[in-house]
Design a protein around this motif. Structure first.
Motif, mmCIF file in Angstrom:
data_model
loop_
_atom_site.group_PDB
_atom_site.id
_atom_site.type_symbol
_atom_site.label_atom_id
_atom_site.label_comp_id
_atom_site.label_asym_id
_atom_site.label_seq_id
_atom_site.Cartn_x
_atom_site.Cartn_y
_atom_site.Cartn_z
ATOM 1 N N LEU A 3 9.995 -3.318 3.324
ATOM 2 C CA LEU A 3 10.037 -2.371 4.223
ATOM 3 C C LEU A 3 9.474 -1.418 3.017
ATOM 4 O O LEU A 3 9.213 -0.235 3.486
ATOM 5 C CB LEU A 3 11.841 -2.208 4.629
ATOM 6 C CG LEU A 3 11.887 -0.838 5.312
ATOM 7 C CD1 LEU A 3 11.208 -0.486 6.683
ATOM 8 C CD2 LEU A 3 12.880 -1.194 5.899
ATOM 9 N N ARG A 4 10.346 -1.090 1.983
ATOM 10 C CA ARG A 4 10.189 0.089 0.817
ATOM 11 C C ARG A 4 8.967 0.535 0.660
ATOM 12 O O ARG A 4 8.007 1.747 0.972
ATOM 13 C CB ARG A 4 10.664 -0.425 -0.259
ATOM 14 C CG ARG A 4 10.273 -0.658 -1.229
ATOM 15 C CD ARG A 4 11.081 -0.943 -2.859
ATOM 16 N NE ARG A 4 9.999 -1.879 -3.656
ATOM 17 C CZ ARG A 4 10.395 -1.551 -4.942
ATOM 18 N NH1 ARG A 4 11.419 -1.304 -5.283
ATOM 19 N NH2 ARG A 4 9.142 -2.001 -5.896
ATOM 20 N N ASN A 5 7.900 -0.370 0.919
ATOM 21 C CA ASN A 5 6.274 0.251 0.900
ATOM 22 C C ASN A 5 5.758 0.627 2.066
ATOM 23 O O ASN A 5 5.188 1.298 2.276
ATOM 24 C CB ASN A 5 5.652 -1.597 0.402
ATOM 25 C CG ASN A 5 5.357 -2.246 -0.809
ATOM 26 O OD1 ASN A 5 5.910 -1.551 -1.820
ATOM 27 N ND2 ASN A 5 5.532 -3.230 -0.412
ATOM 28 N N ALA A 6 6.401 0.031 3.413
ATOM 29 C CA ALA A 6 5.994 0.939 4.198
ATOM 30 C C ALA A 6 6.590 2.447 4.599
ATOM 31 O O ALA A 6 6.114 2.839 5.383
ATOM 32 C CB ALA A 6 7.017 0.140 5.314
ATOM 33 N N VAL A 7 7.955 2.701 4.287
ATOM 34 C CA VAL A 7 8.780 3.516 3.795
ATOM 35 C C VAL A 7 7.605 4.408 3.336
ATOM 36 O O VAL A 7 7.592 5.605 3.721
ATOM 37 C CB VAL A 7 10.034 3.527 3.636
ATOM 38 C CG1 VAL A 7 10.507 5.228 3.068
ATOM 39 C CG2 VAL A 7 10.720 2.555 4.358
ATOM 40 N N MET A 8 7.854 4.212 1.552
ATOM 41 C CA MET A 8 6.642 5.309 0.843
ATOM 42 C C MET A 8 5.453 5.364 1.677
ATOM 43 O O MET A 8 4.489 6.440 1.080
ATOM 44 C CB MET A 8 6.471 4.799 -0.404
ATOM 45 C CG MET A 8 7.655 4.582 -1.432
ATOM 46 S SD MET A 8 7.584 3.652 -2.545
ATOM 47 C CE MET A 8 7.266 1.787 -2.852
ATOM 48 N N ALA A 9 4.699 4.131 2.280
ATOM 49 C CA ALA A 9 2.863 4.714 2.910
ATOM 50 C C ALA A 9 3.395 5.617 4.224
ATOM 51 O O ALA A 9 2.441 6.396 4.535
ATOM 52 C CB ALA A 9 3.334 3.806 3.400
ATOM 53 N N ALA A 10 4.407 5.761 4.656
ATOM 54 C CA ALA A 10 5.563 6.800 5.603
ATOM 55 C C ALA A 10 5.235 8.069 4.836
ATOM 56 O O ALA A 10 4.659 9.035 5.244
ATOM 57 C CB ALA A 10 5.890 6.374 6.659
ATOM 58 N N LEU A 11 5.750 8.042 4.204
ATOM 59 C CA LEU A 11 6.540 9.483 3.093
ATOM 60 C C LEU A 11 4.591 9.982 2.099
ATOM 61 O O LEU A 11 5.125 11.276 2.326
ATOM 62 C CB LEU A 11 7.038 9.129 1.969
ATOM 63 C CG LEU A 11 8.731 8.733 2.329
ATOM 64 C CD1 LEU A 11 9.284 8.301 1.032
ATOM 65 C CD2 LEU A 11 9.081 10.432 3.304
#
Length: 187
Positions: A3-11
């Motif tokens: 999930l952290r990769n998707a969060v970083m992608a959104a950021l």
């Protein structure tokens, strides 16, 4: 994929509060990654503890203060390393509807048809939402022009993947419903 990769992608789109990120998740990465707001908040806390994101507090009148998160240099490096990694195998489908369809011959075909119809309607609504997102991204430009001139094309390309997925569901649902209807009529 964590999930952290998707969060970083959104950021990559810029600084966001947890609330804005949860709302924006629906608009930016929901076509390939789903998460609840609670999952996002927990992940942001972990990521902040690991130094991947930083948060600043914005004081608000008549509302609770909010924290705005942004990627740190360390977070950007982790994301770059993730992008460079060889992708894992694609996610396997785990879909309760498909189990029900698999069993349609021994069960309530009407209930299965209803479930397929509901899935078709949800996919049609998602596709319409994705098409509106695409139109906003293009802002009157043609796709070729957008892809040649946009600062970032990743969000557009993933949106296209989400649209293709929903179109596939719509096509499958229509075919499945037609076959189930023919069998029902022939009995």
């Amino acid at each position: 994929m964590a999930l952290r990769n998707a969060v970083m992608a959104a950021l990559l789109e810029g600084e966001a509060s947890g609330y804005d990120l949860a709302k924006g998740f629906e608009a930016s990465v929901a076509n390939f990654w789903m998460a609840t707001p609670q999952q996002l908040y927990r992940e942001l806390e972990r990521m902040e503890g690991e130094g991947l994101v930083s948060a600043r507090v914005v004081e608000q009148e008549r509302r609770p203060n909010k924290r705005l998160f942004s990627l740190t240099d360390a977070g950007l490096e982790v994301l770059r390393a993730y992008v460079a990694d060889v992708p894992a195998k694609p996610t396997a489908i785990r879909d309760e509807l498909m189990v029900k369809v698999q069993c349609v011959d021994i069960g309530d075909a009407d209930a299965v048809r209803t479930a397929i119809t509901e899935r078709r309607e949800r996919s049609a609504a998602k596709l319409a939402r994705y098409e509106r997102m695409r139109d906003r991204m293009l802002a009157g430009r043609g796709e070729d022009e957008y892809l040649a001139t946009a600062d970032r094309i990743g969000p557009y390309l993933t949106l296209q993947g989400g649209m293709a997925f929903e179109r596939g569901i719509l096509q499958w649902a229509q075919t499945a419903l037609e076959h189930l209807e023919r069998r029902s009529a022939g009995r």
